[in-house]
Scaffold this motif. Structure first.
Motif, mmCIF file in Angstrom:
data_model
loop_
_atom_site.group_PDB
_atom_site.id
_atom_site.type_symbol
_atom_site.label_atom_id
_atom_site.label_comp_id
_atom_site.label_asym_id
_atom_site.label_seq_id
_atom_site.Cartn_x
_atom_site.Cartn_y
_atom_site.Cartn_z
ATOM 1 N N GLY A 36 0.784 -1.228 0.000
ATOM 2 C CA GLY A 36 0.000 0.000 0.000
ATOM 3 C C GLY A 36 0.813 1.275 0.000
ATOM 4 O O GLY A 36 0.264 2.373 -0.119
ATOM 5 N N THR A 37 2.134 1.143 0.139
ATOM 6 C CA THR A 37 3.007 2.317 0.127
ATOM 7 C C THR A 37 3.480 2.552 -1.301
ATOM 8 O O THR A 37 4.181 1.725 -1.872
ATOM 9 N N VAL A 38 3.093 3.691 -1.871
ATOM 10 C CA VAL A 38 3.438 4.011 -3.261
ATOM 11 C C VAL A 38 4.861 4.540 -3.348
ATOM 12 O O VAL A 38 5.641 4.111 -4.196
ATOM 13 N N ALA A 39 5.210 5.488 -2.497
ATOM 14 C CA ALA A 39 6.553 6.072 -2.493
ATOM 15 C C ALA A 39 6.977 6.268 -1.043
ATOM 16 O O ALA A 39 6.153 6.571 -0.183
ATOM 17 N N TRP A 40 8.271 6.116 -0.780
ATOM 18 C CA TRP A 40 8.798 6.241 0.576
ATOM 19 C C TRP A 40 10.162 6.908 0.497
ATOM 20 O O TRP A 40 11.014 6.496 -0.293
ATOM 21 N N ASP A 54 6.109 9.623 2.949
ATOM 22 C CA ASP A 54 5.628 8.497 2.163
ATOM 23 C C ASP A 54 4.228 8.784 1.647
ATOM 24 O O ASP A 54 3.488 9.580 2.222
ATOM 25 N N THR A 55 3.896 8.137 0.525
ATOM 26 C CA THR A 55 2.600 8.359 -0.117
ATOM 27 C C THR A 55 1.857 7.044 -0.279
ATOM 28 O O THR A 55 2.462 5.969 -0.357
ATOM 29 N N PHE A 56 0.523 7.194 -0.361
ATOM 30 C CA PHE A 56 -0.359 6.036 -0.408
ATOM 31 C C PHE A 56 -1.511 6.330 -1.364
ATOM 32 O O PHE A 56 -1.945 7.481 -1.491
ATOM 33 N N ALA A 57 -2.029 5.305 -2.014
ATOM 34 C CA ALA A 57 -3.151 5.473 -2.937
ATOM 35 C C ALA A 57 -4.456 5.720 -2.190
ATOM 36 O O ALA A 57 -5.368 6.356 -2.714
#
Length: 100
Positions: A36-40, A54-57
């Protein structure tokens, strides 16, 4: 598009700066394993100030991350490594440019 994010600011205790940097760098495999973690991103702002972005959908991904192994390890080591509790902010993304 990722619309949900977290920004976490960390302040290392004096003498623990390398340990905090190593902890964050070592968390990358855990972040890669989170579906579920798009970018970290692990960040260093100065000698003793660090962060994680961090980013998530979706909100479910963000909540899973907050309850996941990185957060658990951070909280388990916070008293030894940090001069103050982590400052965790939920962020809503307005626009994002990512590769691919």
């Amino acid at each position: 598009m990722s619309r949900f994010a977290l920004f976490v600011r960390l302040e290392a205790k004096p003498g623990q700066e390398i340990a905090v940097a190593d902890f964050l760098a070592g968390a990358l495999p855990l972040a890669n394993a989170e579906s579920g973690t798009v970018a970290w991103f692990a960040l260093r702002f100065g000698p003793s100030t660090f962060g994680v972005f961090d980013t998530f959908a979706d909100e479910a991904g963000r909540q899973a991350h907050l309850g996941g192994p990185i957060a658990a390890a951070l909280m388990a080591n916070a008293q030894a490594l940090l001069s103050a509790p982590p400052k965790i902010e939920k962020v809503d993304l307005l626009a994002v440019k990512m590769p691919g």
